[in-house]
Design a protein around this motif. Structure first.
Motif, short mmCIF file in Angstrom:
data_model
loop_
_atom_site.label_atom_id
_atom_site.label_comp_id
_atom_site.label_asym_id
_atom_site.label_seq_id
_atom_site.Cartn_x
_atom_site.Cartn_y
_atom_site.Cartn_z
N ASN A 1 2.26 2.08 -3.12
CA ASN A 1 1.17 2.50 -3.97
C ASN A 1 0.95 4.01 -3.85
OD1 ASN A 1 -0.55 1.46 -5.81
ND2 ASN A 1 -1.84 0.37 -4.36
N ILE A 2 0.90 4.50 -2.59
CA ILE A 2 0.67 5.93 -2.36
C ILE A 2 1.89 6.75 -2.77
CG2 ILE A 2 -0.14 7.67 -0.73
CD1 ILE A 2 -1.02 5.58 1.13
N ASP A 3 3.07 6.14 -2.65
CA ASP A 3 4.29 6.88 -2.96
C ASP A 3 4.37 7.35 -4.41
OD1 ASP A 3 5.28 7.07 -0.46
OD2 ASP A 3 6.52 5.27 -0.57
N ILE A 4 3.51 6.79 -5.25
CA ILE A 4 3.44 7.23 -6.64
C ILE A 4 3.03 8.72 -6.71
CG2 ILE A 4 1.03 6.67 -7.18
CD1 ILE A 4 1.95 5.49 -9.81
N LEU A 5 2.35 9.17 -5.64
CA LEU A 5 1.90 10.57 -5.59
C LEU A 5 3.08 11.53 -5.55
CD1 LEU A 5 -1.01 10.25 -2.98
CD2 LEU A 5 -1.24 10.42 -5.44
N LYS A 6 4.23 11.01 -5.09
CA LYS A 6 5.43 11.86 -5.01
C LYS A 6 5.97 12.19 -6.41
CE LYS A 6 6.75 11.03 -0.32
NZ LYS A 6 7.16 10.03 0.62
N ASN A 7 5.52 11.43 -7.42
CA ASN A 7 5.97 11.70 -8.80
C ASN A 7 5.19 12.83 -9.46
OD1 ASN A 7 7.60 9.49 -8.45
ND2 ASN A 7 6.26 8.08 -9.56
N ILE A 8 4.14 13.28 -8.79
CA ILE A 8 3.33 14.36 -9.38
C ILE A 8 4.18 15.64 -9.41
CG2 ILE A 8 1.28 15.82 -9.06
CD1 ILE A 8 -0.08 13.45 -7.69
N SER A 9 4.32 16.20 -10.59
CA SER A 9 5.14 17.41 -10.69
C SER A 9 4.30 18.67 -10.44
CB SER A 9 5.83 17.48 -12.04
OG SER A 9 4.87 17.33 -13.06
N LYS A 10 5.00 19.71 -9.99
CA LYS A 10 4.31 20.97 -9.70
C LYS A 10 4.01 21.71 -11.00
CE LYS A 10 4.58 20.59 -5.21
NZ LYS A 10 3.46 19.91 -4.62
N VAL A 11 2.82 22.29 -11.05
CA VAL A 11 2.36 22.95 -12.27
C VAL A 11 2.32 24.46 -12.08
CG1 VAL A 11 0.50 22.98 -13.98
CG2 VAL A 11 0.89 20.92 -12.63
N GLU A 12 2.71 25.17 -13.11
CA GLU A 12 2.67 26.64 -13.06
C GLU A 12 1.25 27.08 -13.42
OE1 GLU A 12 4.70 29.86 -11.98
OE2 GLU A 12 5.89 28.06 -12.39
N PRO A 13 0.62 27.92 -12.59
CA PRO A 13 -0.74 28.37 -12.96
C PRO A 13 -0.73 29.32 -14.16
CG PRO A 13 -0.01 29.46 -10.96
CD PRO A 13 1.04 28.47 -11.31
N MET B 1 0.84 -1.21 0.00
CA MET B 1 0.00 0.00 0.00
C MET B 1 0.87 1.26 0.00
SD MET B 1 -2.35 2.34 0.79
CE MET B 1 -1.97 2.98 2.40
N GLU B 2 1.90 1.23 0.90
CA GLU B 2 2.78 2.40 1.05
C GLU B 2 3.41 2.80 -0.29
OE1 GLU B 2 4.02 5.44 3.37
OE2 GLU B 2 2.97 3.75 4.26
#
Lengths: 83, 173
Positions: free
Chosen positions: A4-16, A1-2
């Protein structure tokens, strides 16, 4: 599970979007225009109360006058012809 | 500090945090607007001795949660009106609402699956997961933002992980 959630760390920051600041400024301006300043609000409230009180006074005065006109005067004279 | 400077320094933080809550660009932009309007309103009363980022984090979290509640209410109202009226144009608006440009295409499906489970968590649990797993904040930082103790953060995180595992398992099955 852990992991699984760690995939969220790959989300890159987006410029508005560049237009966002202008939209915010516009919203602030609109809000300022719609805002009624506090002294103005007090003045409006005071005039409403004054108008209502004047109305009450005028109606009471009118009522009193009507009452005085409608008072029944009692005729104490005898209207029958004396036989 | 000038408002424009605050905006330039914090726009990315606010937008991405909002995006984590709603997973939709348009909604995140709307929340970002509301957050900065609120900052503009309250900036005069802000004590600059305290951390401005923490303050902005709090405003963004509250605005995001309010936005979600508002959208749920709207959806419920839409459902009720759809029972009485034939026009069901709005019915499928939320069917494919996931629009997160920060997620790479290959992981889109998995991430959406996890976000679906996160969205079912309680508000505080959701906040803890977002701050810890997406914003990469330490327990101490989360405690400061949420105005709770570090041990409360740990217990919230523990419960959130259990609930998340259960929901993911249910959704798989």
């Amino acid at each position: 599970m852990e992991e699984n959630i760690d995939i969220l760390k790959n989300i890159s920051k987006v410029e508005p979007s560049d237009f966002l600041f202008n939209k915010i400024k516009l919203k602030i301006e609109l809000q300022k225009q719609n805002e009624i300043p506090l002294p103005k609000m007090y003045a409006i409230a005071a005039s409403v109360i004054l108008i209502i009180s004047l109305n009450i006074v005028a109606m009471t005065w009118k009522n009193n006058q009507n009452n005085s006109q409608n008072t029944i005067s009692i005729n104490t004279q005898n209207n029958f012809y004396n036989e | 500090m000038e408002f424009q400077t605050i905006y330039i320094e914090h726009k990315k933080l606010v937008f991405n945090l909002a995006l984590s809550y709603v997973q939709n660009v348009e909604d995140a932009e709307e929340i970002t607007q509301d957050v900065f309007v609120s900052i503009h309103e309250k900036i005069s009363s802000f004590n600059f001795n305290s951390n401005i980022s923490t303050w902005i984090y709090r405003i963004t979290i509250n605005k995001s949660l309010d936005f979600i509640k508002y959208k749920k209410r709207k959806k419920r109202f839409g459902f009720i009106t759809s029972l009485f009226f034939e026009n069901n144009e709005e019915k499928n608006i939320d069917a494919n609402d996931f629009n997160h440009p920060g997620v790479i295409l290959e992981q889109q499906e998995t991430v959406q699956h996890i976000f679906n489970a996160i969205n079912q968590l309680k508000e505080e649990q959701k906040t803890v997961i977002i701050l810890s797993k997406i914003e990469d904040k330490s327990h101490k930082e989360i405690a400061e933002i949420m105005n709770i103790s570090t041990s409360a953060v740990e217990s919230l995180l523990g419960r959130a992980k259990i609930k998340l595992a259960e929901t993911l398992k249910q959704n798989e099955g």
